[in-house]
Scaffold this motif. Structure first.
Motif, PDB file in Angstrom:
ATOM      1  N   VAL A 190       0.844  -1.196   0.000  1.00 46.48           N
ATOM      2  CA  VAL A 190       0.000   0.000   0.000  1.00 46.48           C
ATOM      3  C   VAL A 190       0.877   1.244   0.000  1.00 46.48           C
ATOM      4  N   ARG A 191       1.896   1.267   0.860  1.00 47.25           N
ATOM      5  CA  ARG A 191       2.798   2.420   0.892  1.00 47.25           C
ATOM      6  C   ARG A 191       3.501   2.588  -0.456  1.00 47.25           C
ATOM      7  N   LYS A 192       3.958   1.497  -1.038  1.00 48.40           N
ATOM      8  CA  LYS A 192       4.636   1.568  -2.334  1.00 48.40           C
ATOM      9  C   LYS A 192       3.724   2.163  -3.408  1.00 48.40           C
ATOM     10  N   SER A 193       2.450   1.825  -3.338  1.00 54.32           N
ATOM     11  CA  SER A 193       1.524   2.225  -4.392  1.00 54.32           C
ATOM     12  C   SER A 193       1.027   3.655  -4.247  1.00 54.32           C
ATOM     13  N   ILE A 194       1.172   4.258  -3.067  1.00 53.54           N
ATOM     14  CA  ILE A 194       0.679   5.623  -2.883  1.00 53.54           C
ATOM     15  C   ILE A 194       1.808   6.635  -2.754  1.00 53.54           C
ATOM     16  N   THR A 195       3.058   6.176  -2.813  1.00 58.34           N
ATOM     17  CA  THR A 195       4.204   7.076  -2.684  1.00 58.34           C
ATOM     18  C   THR A 195       4.681   7.514  -4.060  1.00 58.34           C
ATOM     19  N   ALA A 196       4.703   8.810  -4.278  1.00 56.93           N
ATOM     20  CA  ALA A 196       5.119   9.376  -5.560  1.00 56.93           C
ATOM     21  C   ALA A 196       6.636   9.269  -5.725  1.00 56.93           C
ATOM     22  N   PRO A 197       7.132   9.408  -6.946  1.00 56.37           N
ATOM     23  CA  PRO A 197       8.581   9.313  -7.181  1.00 56.37           C
ATOM     24  C   PRO A 197       9.409  10.321  -6.388  1.00 56.37           C
ATOM     25  N   ASP A 198       8.796  11.433  -5.978  1.00 56.05           N
ATOM     26  CA  ASP A 198       9.538  12.414  -5.187  1.00 56.05           C
ATOM     27  C   ASP A 198       9.560  12.068  -3.696  1.00 56.05           C
ATOM     28  N   GLY A 199       8.986  10.903  -3.355  1.00 54.01           N
ATOM     29  CA  GLY A 199       9.010  10.435  -1.970  1.00 54.01           C
ATOM     30  C   GLY A 199       7.829  10.866  -1.131  1.00 54.01           C
ATOM     31  N   HIS A 200       6.934  11.672  -1.682  1.00 54.89           N
ATOM     32  CA  HIS A 200       5.793  12.171  -0.919  1.00 54.89           C
ATOM     33  C   HIS A 200       4.538  11.334  -1.171  1.00 54.89           C
ATOM     34  N   ILE A 201       3.645  11.369  -0.194  1.00 48.69           N
ATOM     35  CA  ILE A 201       2.304  10.801  -0.324  1.00 48.69           C
ATOM     36  C   ILE A 201       1.336  11.972  -0.434  1.00 48.69           C
ATOM     37  N   TYR A 202       0.637  12.054  -1.567  1.00 43.33           N
ATOM     38  CA  TYR A 202      -0.262  13.186  -1.788  1.00 43.33           C
ATOM     39  C   TYR A 202      -1.741  12.834  -1.612  1.00 43.33           C
ATOM     40  N   SER A 203      -2.048  11.549  -1.478  1.00 40.08           N
ATOM     41  CA  SER A 203      -3.445  11.168  -1.262  1.00 40.08           C
ATOM     42  C   SER A 203      -3.518   9.859  -0.516  1.00 40.08           C
TER      43      SER A 203
END
Length: 538
Positions: A156-169
């Motif tokens: 889940v964390r892998k799928s919601i983490t953007a390439p810049d390292g942030h979680i936006y949603s």
């Protein structure tokens, strides 16, 4: 000790200071200087209310149009529980995408985006612009339920983490929903009339069944009006409601991008298995085994045919939703079939994660309180509350410790789902929540248990797997993909229809593949391969 934080725009530049302060003591509250909320607001890290002073935030979501959100008991009780008043800036579900785009363009953002279906591209774009704020520090400090979910489910964390390292949603997480898309269902009345007691397991056996439906009058009206297989046009892709299941007969898990057992990414419309799928569909079309109105009819038109007992195989959430009447165990779920070119069918199951369900914008004066609010939805209690409404209206416990429940009579003779839609916003939209088996413990009917058994034996026991994970592309990759797909997707969809209907002969297949390559099909695979490799190594 109490933790004093600034409005979010200042927090972005002072994240390290906040992190250091967060470790000073064991307080379960934090003070925020809330813009527009009447001064400092204390945000509790556990329990209710969430805030010590009234807070008002704006929320935008898609609305299915059954009940005004102000009148939903779940949202009314959430206001009482939390101390947070929500002002709704919703739009009808059918036009929500248009409104969402206009809002992002206007600069007048709601504080919260709920069930907004934010694509990974939108998250990256608006996240890098600062319109959507990063959530990972808020999750760490103010979302114990969601934090635990991430710890227990690394994908889940892998799928919601953007390439810049942030979680936006935050996502929808569905632990107990296994279908990738609506299943196909057989007309049980036709199976009985044709004396079929073993469902097709190969494409040839499926062809034979469809042929018999056309020629042997299984509805018994003396007229050759049966339609063996019927589909509908979906805005995003023709025949999508059946393509998922029939592509698998030729070893392909997904209609655009899939990954094989060696972790190699493929662009489906160029693959030999895709050609075999089109060839099979053309065979059904040419022999009038596939409804010739499939590329033009609506779902309602398809259902009208089925309710006249004319359709042999079709897609829907459940068979009775197309055929009409009450839920029935007499219409079996389609079991994926295999062609001669593969050892077993490729079976796709639900990814279990739908990203983009909840986001906080830069306009939000109380991001900490907003995160506490949504984190409740990722607990059993909150997920139950938002899924079924408060106890005593639609359901009640028969054994609370064991989480066993029963349904209560629905008032005024309403349909249960129609009534549920008046209680909670989590109906027909990708709302942030955690779906788990315990929510329906004790509430499952014999029909529900039968559907679960069909799913287990027809899909899960036969090796169903996630076809392709939810991935983020970098901004540059997304820009290139958008440019390529603007023409490529349209061309592929048009050619699919032409090959199936015979308007384009298969003698031109090589020329078609050459065109797809020139338009960037191989590049689409390369970009997704890079994103997949990042996801694997994250």
């Amino acid at each position: 000790m109490q933790i004093t934080s600034k409005p979010w725009k200042l927090v972005l530049s002072g994240a390290m200071v906040l992190t250091l302060l967060a470790g000073c003591g064991t307080s379960n509250t934090a003070e925020n200087t809330g813009e527009g909320t009447g001064g400092e607001v204390t945000v509790s890290k556990e329990g209710f209310p969430i805030v010590d002073k009234p807070v008002t935030l704006s929320l935008m979501a898609p609305d299915v149009g059954i009940q005004n959100w102000e009148d939903m008991v779940v949202l009314q009780q959430m206001k009482e529980k939390t101390g947070i008043t929500l002002e709704y800036r919703n739009a009808p579900k059918d036009s929500f995408e248009t409104k969402k785009n206009l809002v992002f363009a206007s600069g007048d953002y709601p504080d919260i985006l709920y069930a907004a279906g934010l694509t990974t591209a939108e998250q990256m774009n608006y996240g890098e612009q600062g319109i959507l704020i990063p959530l990972e520090e808020l999750i760490e400090e103010y979302a114990p339920n969601f934090k635990a979910l991430l710890e227990e489910n690394p994908d889940v964390r892998k799928s919601i983490t953007a390439p810049d390292g942030h979680i936006y949603s935050l996502p929808v997480v569905e632990m107990s929903q296994h279908w990738y898309r609506n299943p196909l269902w057989y007309n049980g009345d036709f199976l009985k009339a044709l004396k079929i007691d073993k469902l097709p397991e190969t494409t040839e056996e499926l062809y034979t069944y469809l042929k018999r439906v056309k020629e042997e009058d299984p509805n018994g009206n003396g007229v050759a009006d049966e339609i063996p297989l019927s589909s509908v046009t979906v805005t995003s892709a023709n025949l999508r409601d059946i393509r998922t299941w029939l592509l698998g007969a030729f070893g392909i898990y997904e209609e655009e991008i899939y990954v094989d057992d060696a972790d190699k990414v493929h662009y489906t419309p160029m693959e030999e298995g895709y050609k075999e799928y089109l060839t099979f569909m053309n065979r059904l079309w040419s022999e009038e085994l596939l409804d010739h109105e499939s590329f033009s009819q609506t779902a309602e038109q398809k259902k009208a045919k089925a309710q006249n007992n004319r359709v042999g195989l079709f897609s829907d959430w459940h068979a009775y939703m197309t055929k009409g009447g009450e839920p029935s165990t007499e219409d079996p779920m389609f079991a994926p079939v295999k062609s001669d070119s593969v050892d077993k069918p490729a079976i796709a199951k639900n990814r279990g994660i739908t990203t983009g369900a909840f986001a906080i914008t830069e306009s939000n004066p109380e991001p900490e309180a907003s995160m506490r609010w949504v984190d409740y939805l990722y607990s059993y209690e909150g997920a139950m509350f938002f899924n079924k409404g408060p106890e005593g209206m639609l359901w009640e416990y028969t054994d609370k410790d064991a989480r066993v429940k029963k349904y209560l009579p629905v008032p005024d003779g309403k349909e249960m789902e129609d009534y549920r839609a008046t209680l909670t916003p989590n109906y027909g939209i990708p709302a942030p929540t955690l779906s788990m088996d315990d929510i329906n413990k004790g509430l499952k009917t014999d029909f529900d248990l039968w559907v679960e058994q069909e799913t287990q034996t027809k899909l899960l026991d036969k090796g169903a797997r996630i076809p392709f994970p939810s991935l983020f592309l970098t901004v540059e990759e997304q820009t290139e993909i958008n440019s390529l797909n603007s023409d490529l997707s349209t061309y592929v969809k048009q050619m699919e229809a032409k090959f199936i209907t015979g308007a384009e002969p298969f003698a031109n297949w090589d020329a078609y593949v050459d065109t797809v390559k020139k338009m960037g099909g191989e590049r689409v695979a390369e970009i997704n391969q890079a994103a997949y490799d990042r996801w694997k190594s994250n």
